[in-house]
Design an enzyme around this catalytic site. Structure first.
Site, short mmCIF file in Angstrom:
data_model
loop_
_atom_site.label_atom_id
_atom_site.label_comp_id
_atom_site.label_asym_id
_atom_site.label_seq_id
_atom_site.Cartn_x
_atom_site.Cartn_y
_atom_site.Cartn_z
N GLU A 46 0.83 -1.20 0.00
CA GLU A 46 0.00 0.00 0.00
C GLU A 46 0.86 1.26 0.00
OE1 GLU A 46 -2.03 -2.92 2.93
OE2 GLU A 46 -0.03 -2.56 2.08
N CYS A 68 -2.02 -3.80 7.42
CA CYS A 68 -1.60 -3.98 8.81
C CYS A 68 -2.04 -2.80 9.66
CB CYS A 68 -0.09 -4.17 8.89
SG CYS A 68 0.88 -2.78 8.26
N ALA A 155 17.32 -40.44 -13.19
CA ALA A 155 18.72 -40.55 -13.62
C ALA A 155 19.00 -41.98 -14.05
CB ALA A 155 19.66 -40.15 -12.49
N ALA A 157 21.16 -45.51 -14.00
CA ALA A 157 21.68 -46.26 -12.87
C ALA A 157 23.06 -45.76 -12.46
CB ALA A 157 21.74 -47.76 -13.19
N ARG A 177 13.19 -20.87 -8.33
CA ARG A 177 14.21 -20.63 -7.30
C ARG A 177 14.16 -19.19 -6.81
NH1 ARG A 177 19.95 -23.49 -9.20
NH2 ARG A 177 19.25 -25.67 -9.00
N ASP A 193 26.43 -34.58 -7.11
CA ASP A 193 26.37 -33.57 -8.16
C ASP A 193 27.19 -32.33 -7.89
OD1 ASP A 193 24.54 -35.30 -9.30
OD2 ASP A 193 22.79 -34.16 -8.64
#
Length: 363
Positions: A46, A68, A155, A157, A177, A193
């Site tokens: 606001e 608020c 993935a 094996a 993200r 990874d």
């Protein structure tokens, strides 16, 4: 109100722990200004909207969450609207924060301002769901992101997985993200990874201004790391982005770990860390939207304990075969034990199918 909702989405990249609220000020069928929540201690939606116009007298203010009425790090928005002389305030959702919870509406009405409630409430509540969940249960909305093949594998094996999905899907993940308040992974994924879990501005649904805001304070990271096995050389603890390592009590971090890493001991058992307690700690840190990017062990544990609110699935048009790795290791003995989800959306992102599923309450 839908304009206010759309505007509020721009706050998702930096508003935490505050909710990502949007606001639109209208007079004589003309939109005078829009606003959205800024970082903690700065303007609420606001105030941001009011700051852009010289005279708001007689206007109608559309806001996705009740203004608020308390003094926190900023003055109360309800009083600012009263001082600005607005004639009407249209509110989508009442703020469940006990410091507000109807007091903002009461204050506006006491000042003679016409107040309308519940306009586009469901749509606004969806945008604010993480904030509402954190206030009600202590931690925000848990979304698990998963890239998988059409036969449900993540993935080969051998562990080979780059890249199952295409460039467009990976760019879309970057937007998720940026709009999350923490990115969570497991120590197994870090070991396999050496992931960074960093933000990389790219061509997706966020524009350049969104990315500029997002990079002011890139999304923090967290690792479920029972035995404190993450080395100081790991990408996930590199740079200045804060990283929380959740470990068992008594575990010691690599002595050369950088100052941006915070260790949080969590009660553990033979099954591993108490994941609910880890999520509650993230709630204490103000995380409304929790994005999990992890392997089948951590994802399976979250699924087994019914801690996943939402799935973000990218399904690639490829078959990896029965020896490839599954999405998770949760085990259910009957169909009735399995967690049910409803599909909210399904969209093509490049050549991949993005599916968003949300949990359905059992019973």
């Amino acid at each position: 109100m839908r304009l206010a909702i759309e505007t509020g989405r721009r706050a998702r990249v930096w508003s935490s722990p505050n909710p990502a609220v949007g606001c639109a000020i209208v007079k004589s069928d003309e939109v005078l200004a829009t606003g959205f929540t800024h970082p903690t201690g700065q303007a609420h939606a606001e105030i941001h909207a009011l700051s852009q116009i010289a005279d708001a007298k007689g206007s109608t203010v559309y806001v996705t969450l009740e203004p608020c009425a308390h003094i926190g790090r900023t003055p109360p928005c309800a009083q600012a609207l009263i001082d600005a002389g607005v004639a009407r305030v249209v509110i989508a959702c009442i703020d469940p924060d006990e410091r507000v919870a109807g007091r903002g509406v009461e204050q506006l009405r006491s000042a003679g301002i016409d107040v309308t409630l519940g306009v586009c409430e469901a749509e606004a509540a969806n945008e604010l769901a993480g904030f509402f969940l954190r206030l009600n249960r202590g931690y925000g909305r848990v979304t698990v992101k998963m890239a998988m093949s059409a036969d449900g594998r993540t993935a080969m094996a051998s562990g080979e997985s780059q890249w199952i999905t295409g460039q467009e899907a990976r760019a879309d993940v970057q937007a998720w993200r940026a709009c999350s308040d923490v990115i969570v992974t497991g120590s197994g994924t870090v070991s396999a990874d050496d992931c960074s879990l960093t933000l990389r501005p790219c061509d997706n649904r966020l524009d350049s201004a969104d990315w500029e805001r997002a990079m002011v304070a890139p999304t923090p990271r967290a690792v479920i790391d029972t035995n404190a096995s993450t080395p100081a050389s790991a990408n996930v603890v590199a740079g200045v982005t804060p990283t929380t390592l959740f470990t068992r009590e008594g575990a010691s971090l690599d002595a050369s770990m950088s100052d941006n890493v915070c260790q949080v001991p969590i009660a553990s058992s033979a099954a591993g860390l108490d994941l609910r307690k880890a999520l509650l700690k993230l709630g204490e840190q103000g995380a409304n939207e929790i994005l999990v990017e992890a392997g089948p062990t951590l994802v399976g544990a979250l699924e087994q304990e019914n801690l996943i609110d939402q799935w973000l699935i990218y399904m690639a048009p490829v078959m990896l075969g029965s020896d490839a790795r599954p999405t998770h290791h949760a085990v259910f003995n009957s169909l009735g034990q399995a967690n049910r989800y409803s599909i909210l959306s399904h969209d093509l992102i490049g050549d991949d199918l993005r599916i968003i599923m949300r949990q359905v309450a059992k019973g």
